[in-house]
Scaffold this motif. Structure first.
Motif, PDB file in Angstrom:
ATOM      1  N   ASP A  50       8.766  17.049   1.776  1.00 25.69           N
ATOM      2  CA  ASP A  50       7.889  15.770   1.835  1.00 25.69           C
ATOM      3  C   ASP A  50       8.785  14.843   2.550  1.00 25.69           C
ATOM      4  OD1 ASP A  50       6.725  13.593   1.431  1.00 25.69           O
ATOM      5  OD2 ASP A  50       5.801  14.064  -0.395  1.00 25.69           O
ATOM      6  N   SER A  51       8.549  14.337   3.714  1.00 23.14           N
ATOM      7  CA  SER A  51       9.379  13.360   4.606  1.00 23.14           C
ATOM      8  C   SER A  51       9.455  12.090   3.375  1.00 23.14           C
ATOM      9  CB  SER A  51       8.804  13.211   5.771  1.00 23.14           C
ATOM     10  OG  SER A  51       7.360  12.404   5.707  1.00 23.14           O
ATOM     11  N   ARG A  52       8.825  11.805   2.775  1.00 23.32           N
ATOM     12  CA  ARG A  52       8.919  10.420   2.054  1.00 23.32           C
ATOM     13  C   ARG A  52       9.851  10.653   0.830  1.00 23.32           C
ATOM     14  NH1 ARG A  52       2.775  10.459   0.552  1.00 23.32           N
ATOM     15  NH2 ARG A  52       3.680  12.417  -0.013  1.00 23.32           N
ATOM     16  N   ARG A  87       0.819  -1.211   0.134  1.00 23.54           N
ATOM     17  CA  ARG A  87       0.106   0.021  -0.049  1.00 23.54           C
ATOM     18  C   ARG A  87       0.798   1.176   0.071  1.00 23.54           C
ATOM     19  NH1 ARG A  87      -5.009  -0.788   3.866  1.00 23.54           N
ATOM     20  NH2 ARG A  87      -5.777   1.252   2.844  1.00 23.54           N
ATOM     21  N   GLU A  88       0.425   2.475   0.300  1.00 20.05           N
ATOM     22  CA  GLU A  88       1.144   3.759   0.073  1.00 20.05           C
ATOM     23  C   GLU A  88       1.966   3.770   1.112  1.00 20.05           C
ATOM     24  OE1 GLU A  88      -2.825   5.038   2.108  1.00 20.05           O
ATOM     25  OE2 GLU A  88      -2.040   3.218   1.330  1.00 20.05           O
ATOM     26  N   ARG A  89       2.991   4.653   1.091  1.00 15.13           N
ATOM     27  CA  ARG A  89       3.812   5.069   1.851  1.00 15.13           C
ATOM     28  C   ARG A  89       3.126   6.050   2.827  1.00 15.13           C
ATOM     29  NH1 ARG A  89       8.958   4.004  -0.741  1.00 15.13           N
ATOM     30  NH2 ARG A  89       8.467   3.689  -3.124  1.00 15.13           N
ATOM     31  N   LEU A  90       3.270   5.629   4.236  1.00 10.24           N
ATOM     32  CA  LEU A  90       2.463   6.387   5.068  1.00 10.24           C
ATOM     33  C   LEU A  90       3.653   7.567   5.714  1.00 10.24           C
ATOM     34  CD1 LEU A  90       0.836   3.514   7.248  1.00 10.24           C
ATOM     35  CD2 LEU A  90      -0.180   5.130   5.398  1.00 10.24           C
ATOM     36  N   GLN A  91       2.571   8.514   6.419  1.00  7.19           N
ATOM     37  CA  GLN A  91       3.225   9.802   6.526  1.00  7.19           C
ATOM     38  C   GLN A  91       2.245  10.410   7.662  1.00  7.19           C
ATOM     39  OE1 GLN A  91       3.007  12.822   3.482  1.00  7.19           O
ATOM     40  NE2 GLN A  91       5.123  13.470   4.069  1.00  7.19           N
ATOM     41  N   SER A  92       3.143  10.997   8.821  1.00  6.83           N
ATOM     42  CA  SER A  92       2.254  11.480   9.701  1.00  6.83           C
ATOM     43  C   SER A  92       1.404  12.732   9.274  1.00  6.83           C
ATOM     44  CB  SER A  92       2.990  11.993  10.943  1.00  6.83           C
ATOM     45  OG  SER A  92       3.873  13.063  10.618  1.00  6.83           O
ATOM     46  N   ILE A  93       0.384  13.028  10.277  1.00  4.50           N
ATOM     47  CA  ILE A  93      -0.558  14.175   9.592  1.00  4.50           C
ATOM     48  C   ILE A  93       0.420  15.488   9.808  1.00  4.50           C
ATOM     49  CG2 ILE A  93      -2.297  15.665  10.726  1.00  4.50           C
ATOM     50  CD1 ILE A  93      -3.771  13.229  11.495  1.00  4.50           C
ATOM     51  N   GLU A  94       1.454  15.642  10.795  1.00  5.19           N
ATOM     52  CA  GLU A  94       2.274  16.960  10.855  1.00  5.19           C
ATOM     53  C   GLU A  94       3.024  16.999   9.570  1.00  5.19           C
ATOM     54  OE1 GLU A  94       2.080  14.504  13.539  1.00  5.19           O
ATOM     55  OE2 GLU A  94       0.392  15.786  14.479  1.00  5.19           O
ATOM     56  N   ASP A  95       3.711  15.799   9.215  1.00 11.30           N
ATOM     57  CA  ASP A  95       4.771  15.547   8.072  1.00 11.30           C
ATOM     58  C   ASP A  95       4.027  16.127   6.686  1.00 11.30           C
ATOM     59  OD1 ASP A  95       6.765  15.037   9.529  1.00 11.30           O
ATOM     60  OD2 ASP A  95       6.727  12.828   9.021  1.00 11.30           O
TER      61      ASP A  95
END
Lengths: 241, 148
Positions: free
Chosen positions: A187-189, A135-143
């Motif tokens: 973008d942290s990713r 599935r997708e690369r997850l990221q926090s709401i803050e990020d």
């Protein structure tokens, strides 16, 4: 209401120099947009009037032009916004956006603008394998919130062509390209911030910005452009994202 | 497509907001200060290379024409300094961007508050100098003959 329009016209096949075309439209509803008026003008009075437009709802970014001196989207600018309240007559002056070659009337060559856009690698870079669940690369709401503002860009060029630094030197990547770079740098990713920072940290990158705020005022999507540019400057100065 | 004439023309024609006018004033005052510094460095260097010329040009610079120029110079330095601080702060504190129009007005206000009395003082000083010279029977507008 009556609208008197003054439009910068230029046909390279016929005209040596650009000139002002003057037109009058009657029975205009104040809730009509400038694009509505231009389409009416083209249909009713002068079919040779040339402009770009597509969605007419402020999403495609095709119809950025200079309305009464400042850059706006013709489809998002209502006649009521341009005249004095209660007045039965409105004057509207329309010119093509600045710093890009005029091809005909209000249509400019957008290629140099898109070349700058491409130069900051405006796409997601991450060569690591995707998560095991596929599935997708997850990221926090803050990020995600960190770059939310700069995801709104529609590439209309209203900001870049409102910038005196861009008028002075077309090699300047311009606010729009920096906004795109910002969207991925923060973008942290993403894994290519260094390459993007190299482009915007160059002589013709963010340091050409003189903190004039014309771009912030021109943006039809209300992106905090100058703030985004300053954040990129900060990353270049401190080395910390 | 970018040209110098387009940039100069549109810097005045484009309907930007306070930020654009601040930038324009900043740029013009900066160029004015640069022009002054170029003349100043050259003229001071003459004290070494051609002392007689230096003495002469220092007297020429007392002419009210240059006196008024000096008032403009003080104004340029003041505005350039205040707006420079404003821009620097906004570059270091991007999150304060929404105060940029307010700070632009603040820089203008600070500039006017200091420049108006200072300008009047300097202008009156030119008057005093000219009155003194007139009392001695000469004119402050007269340019002394070049030595040699």
């Amino acid at each position: 209401m009556q609208v008197n329009m003054r439009i910068r016209r230029f046909n390279p096949e016929k005209d040596e120099k650009p000139y002002w075309g003057e037109y009058t439209l009657d029975d205009v509803d104040p809730n009509e947009s400038v694009l509505d008026l231009l389409r009416r003008l083209k249909g009713e009075q002068d079919g040779t009037l040339t402009l770009r437009s597509s969605c007419a709802h402020g999403v495609c970014g095709s119809d950025a032009m200079r309305i009464n001196g400042a850059n706006m989207l013709a489809c998002k600018t209502l006649v009521s916004r341009l005249g004095k309240e209660g007045s039965s007559e409105v004057k509207i002056q329309i010119e093509p956006i600045l710093g890009l070659k005029v091809q005909k009337d209000l249509v400019v060559d957008m290629e140099p603008f898109f070349d700058h856009y491409k130069s900051v690698m405006p796409y997601f870079v991450n060569d690591s394998p995707p998560p095991a669940d596929g599935r997708e690369r997850l990221q926090s709401i803050e990020d995600r919130a960190r770059f939310d503002d700069t995801t709104k860009c529609i590439l209309c060029a209203a900001c870049t062509t409102s910038c005196p630094s861009f008028w002075a030197n077309e090699k300047y990547v311009g606010p729009a390209a920096i906004v795109q770079a910002h969207r991925f740098i923060f973008d942290s990713r993403d894994q290519a911030p260094e390459e993007r920072l190299k482009v915007v940290g160059d002589t013709f990158g963010v340091w050409r910005c003189r903190t004039i705020f014309n771009c912030t005022n021109a943006c039809p999507r209300e992106i905090e452009v100058t703030k985004a540019i300053a954040e990129v400057k900060d990353v270049l100065a401190t080395g910390k994202i | 497509m970018s040209t110098l004439s387009l940039t100069i023309r549109e810097s005045f024609r484009y309907r930007g907001h306070s930020g654009q006018w601040s930038w324009l004033a900043h740029r013009i005052s900066g160029l004015g200060i640069l022009a002054f510094l170029s003349i100043h460095v050259w003229e001071t260097a003459m004290a070494n290379y051609n002392p007689a010329f230096y003495d002469w040009i220092v007297t020429v610079f007392k002419n009210p024409f240059f006196g008024v120029g000096e008032i403009f110079l003080v104004g340029a330095v003041l505005y350039h300094a205040f707006n420079g601080i404003r821009i620097t702060i906004l570059d270091f504190k991007p999150e304060w961007w929404q105060y940029q129009a307010k700070t632009a007005k603040f820089a203008w206000a600070l500039f006017l508050i200091i420049f108006i009395p200072l300008g009047i003082y300097l202008f009156l000083a030119i008057g005093t100098y000219c009155t003194e010279l007139a009392g001695e029977g000469s004119s402050c507008w007269a340019i002394p003959p070049f030595p040699g």
